[in-house]
Design an enzyme around this catalytic site. Structure first.
Site, PDB file in Angstrom:
ATOM      1  N   ASN A  81      -4.031   8.064   6.457  1.00  0.00           N
ATOM      2  CA  ASN A  81      -2.935   7.248   6.968  1.00  0.00           C
ATOM      3  C   ASN A  81      -2.112   6.589   5.862  1.00  0.00           C
ATOM      4  O   ASN A  81      -1.042   6.038   6.126  1.00  0.00           O
ATOM      5  CB  ASN A  81      -3.468   6.169   7.919  1.00  0.00           C
ATOM      6  CG  ASN A  81      -4.650   5.406   7.358  1.00  0.00           C
ATOM      7  OD1 ASN A  81      -5.787   5.870   7.414  1.00  0.00           O
ATOM      8  ND2 ASN A  81      -4.382   4.221   6.810  1.00  0.00           N
ATOM      9  N   ARG A 134       0.826  -1.207   0.000  1.00  0.00           N
ATOM     10  CA  ARG A 134       0.000   0.000   0.000  1.00  0.00           C
ATOM     11  C   ARG A 134       0.864   1.262   0.000  1.00  0.00           C
ATOM     12  O   ARG A 134       0.679   2.152  -0.826  1.00  0.00           O
ATOM     13  CB  ARG A 134      -0.922   0.022   1.223  1.00  0.00           C
ATOM     14  CG  ARG A 134      -1.956  -1.080   1.285  1.00  0.00           C
ATOM     15  CD  ARG A 134      -2.944  -1.015   0.132  1.00  0.00           C
ATOM     16  NE  ARG A 134      -3.657   0.251   0.080  1.00  0.00           N
ATOM     17  CZ  ARG A 134      -4.023   0.865  -1.050  1.00  0.00           C
ATOM     18  NH1 ARG A 134      -3.725   0.320  -2.217  1.00  0.00           N
ATOM     19  NH2 ARG A 134      -4.690   1.985  -1.018  1.00  0.00           N
ATOM     20  N   CYS A 162       2.239   6.674  10.602  1.00  0.00           N
ATOM     21  CA  CYS A 162       1.270   7.644  10.092  1.00  0.00           C
ATOM     22  C   CYS A 162       0.635   8.423  11.239  1.00  0.00           C
ATOM     23  O   CYS A 162       0.451   9.645  11.151  1.00  0.00           O
ATOM     24  CB  CYS A 162       0.191   6.933   9.271  1.00  0.00           C
ATOM     25  SG  CYS A 162      -0.650   5.584  10.144  1.00  0.00           S
ATOM     26  N   THR A 163       0.313   7.741  12.331  1.00  0.00           N
ATOM     27  CA  THR A 163      -0.312   8.414  13.462  1.00  0.00           C
ATOM     28  C   THR A 163       0.655   9.383  14.127  1.00  0.00           C
ATOM     29  O   THR A 163       0.282  10.514  14.485  1.00  0.00           O
ATOM     30  CB  THR A 163      -0.807   7.379  14.490  1.00  0.00           C
ATOM     31  OG1 THR A 163      -1.718   6.484  13.855  1.00  0.00           O
ATOM     32  CG2 THR A 163      -1.504   8.060  15.651  1.00  0.00           C
TER      33      THR A 163
END
Length: 479
Positions: free
Chosen positions: A446, A128, A282-283
């Site tokens: 994200n 991804r 991502c967070t």
């Protein structure tokens, strides 16, 4: 109708000016962060209307067209120039000619170098994040020429592997079709994307690849497999010929620096230790910039981060065995409580938060876009409007405008943030204040927002980040 036709005429005059600046000077123009290169006339009008979110009124094309005309006559170098902000700043001046104003604002890039050798980048893994990184890198090469995707390393899964990989790059269920053309050279195992040759390299061993055999030198390897997260594991890449640096797209363990672009990227140096780096999670990228500016302004005693996170490929599609707690249950049918390392990872980028944050996560049945709820106890009492106004100003006027965005709309939902390039977006209408207790809701893509942060680090490491003008303020200077 006359007003609309006038706008169309002005936008159509802008298009060749935008293309000329990009083609001849490597100068990318934008309107409050919305890149104009490749837009249609309608898109240009919409970008000017978007300015309402920033300056609370639509930006007239009459204000930006003269600026673009003037820029086309200047000897500019590689840069990213926000003509919306230039228009706003110029409207505040008195008795200054436009040319004189622009020469002052853009002094750093006048007579600058518009041509530079691109830096080689290799993607180790093509999931991804890997495929989104490929899309962004291809786009960035076309825009600035600073980085060049040269190869992708994967384990071969069949005779039609390259066809399948190309198809996954071409079509994406969340982010839509690839913006351009893709073809496959089967004989040489190359995917051609918008004229960029991407060499497919099949290997199971990160330490034994000779990248120089493909003409790749001093490459930055972006490991997006998540297989290795510590220095010994990631350092295997450095044993391959042609590799200069390694960047992990997950939180790094041990002494591996976790870099959040905009916060601590300036700590990257040329030491042996910094040949291996992490882009955190991502967070962590979504919340760290917001936590930084809130802490600098009001101070944070303690906080809890609750992440409402889209499901990921690590979870099961249907109930089945999984080594992790709860993650074996069907991702698209359940809310799943799980752990997040984001709270601890923040402290690696912002040491002042060590021991101040706890965190947890809930995986939910959406494919992309997540939300972090920041529940903070501050050192002083605050006012809701003051908090929102400050964060809105930070998102438009500060050096963190690429990391923090702000929105105040009663109807936005998660899908509205698919494709955002920001690390996080503060939802102003959801802000809660009670004395020194502050709750902030931060949206983030994200996948795509995080991937843009990764590419910013890649460009920083390569020394090819374009100058962004006009110069923004340090968030601490905003009042």
């Amino acid at each position: 109708m006359d007003d609309w036709n006038k706008k169309l005429s002005q936008a159509q005059e802008m298009l060749p000016l935008i293309s000329y600046l990009h083609r001849e000077h490597n100068t990318v123009t934008s309107i409050y962060g919305r890149i104009l290169v490749g837009m249609t006339d309608i898109d240009v009008i919409k970008a000017h209307r978007y300015a309402r979110r920033v300056v609370e009124r639509e930006l007239p094309l009459e204000a930006t067209l003269p600026i673009l005309r003037e820029l086309a006559t200047m000897n500019l170098g590689t840069s990213s120039i926000d003509v919306g902000r230039l228009a706003k700043n110029y409207s505040r001046t008195e008795g200054v000619e436009l040319r004189e104003f622009l020469e002052q604002e853009l002094a750093e890039v006048i007579s600058g170098d518009s041509h530079r050798a691109p830096h080689d980048v290799v993607l180790y893994g093509f999931g991804r994040i890997g495929r989104l990184l490929a899309r962004i890198l291809i786009s960035r090469e076309a825009q600035y020429g600073g980085v060049r995707l040269r190869a992708v390393v994967v384990r071969k899964k069949g005779d039609d592997d390259i066809v399948k990989r190309a198809s996954l790059l071409r079509r994406d269920s969340v982010h839509g079709a690839f913006n351009g053309t893709i073809s496959v050279d089967h004989e040489n195992e190359i995917i051609w994307a918008n004229g960029t040759p991407i060499q497919m390299i099949y290997s199971n061993d990160p330490a034994s690849i000779d990248y120089t055999a493909y003409g790749i030198n001093d490459a930055i390897v972006v490991d997006n497999t998540g297989r290795w997260t510590d220095r010994p594991g990631l350092s295997q890449h450095l044993q391959s010929k042609g590799v200069a640096r390694v960047l992990l797209t997950a939180p790094g363990k041990g002494d591996v620096k976790n870099i959040v672009y905009g916060i601590n990227h300036a700590t990257i140096d040329d030491s042996e230790q910094d040949r291996v780096l992490s882009a955190a999670s991502c967070t962590t990228n979504a919340i760290t910039p917001v936590l930084k500016v809130v802490s600098d302004r009001w101070g944070v005693k303690f906080g809890h981060v609750e992440t409402v996170h889209s499901y990921t490929n690590d979870q099961n599609l249907a109930d089945n065995y999984h080594s992790g707690p709860r993650r074996g249950r069907a991702a698209a049918l359940n809310m799943v409580i799980t752990k997040t390392g984001a709270a601890k990872a923040v402290a690696k980028a912002l040491p002042e938060f060590a021991g101040k944050l706890t965190g947890n996560a809930i995986r939910v049945p959406t494919p992309d876009v997540s939300m972090a709820v920041l529940n903070l106890e501050l050192n002083q009492e605050v006012d809701r409007d003051d908090v929102n106004n400050y964060l809105r100003r930070v998102s438009t006027d500060s050096s963190l405008r690429q990391q923090i965005d702000y929105i105040q709309s009663p109807d936005v939902v998660s899908t509205d943030f698919v494709g955002t390039t920001h690390a996080g977006i503060v939802d102003g209408l959801a802000t809660i204040v009670s004395g020194n207790h502050l709750v902030l809701y931060v949206w983030y893509d994200n996948e795509f927002g995080y991937s843009n942060q990764v590419v910013r680090i890649v460009e920083e490491i390569a020394g090819v980040r374009p100058k962004i003008l006009p110069v923004r303020k340090n968030p601490a200077e905003i009042r």
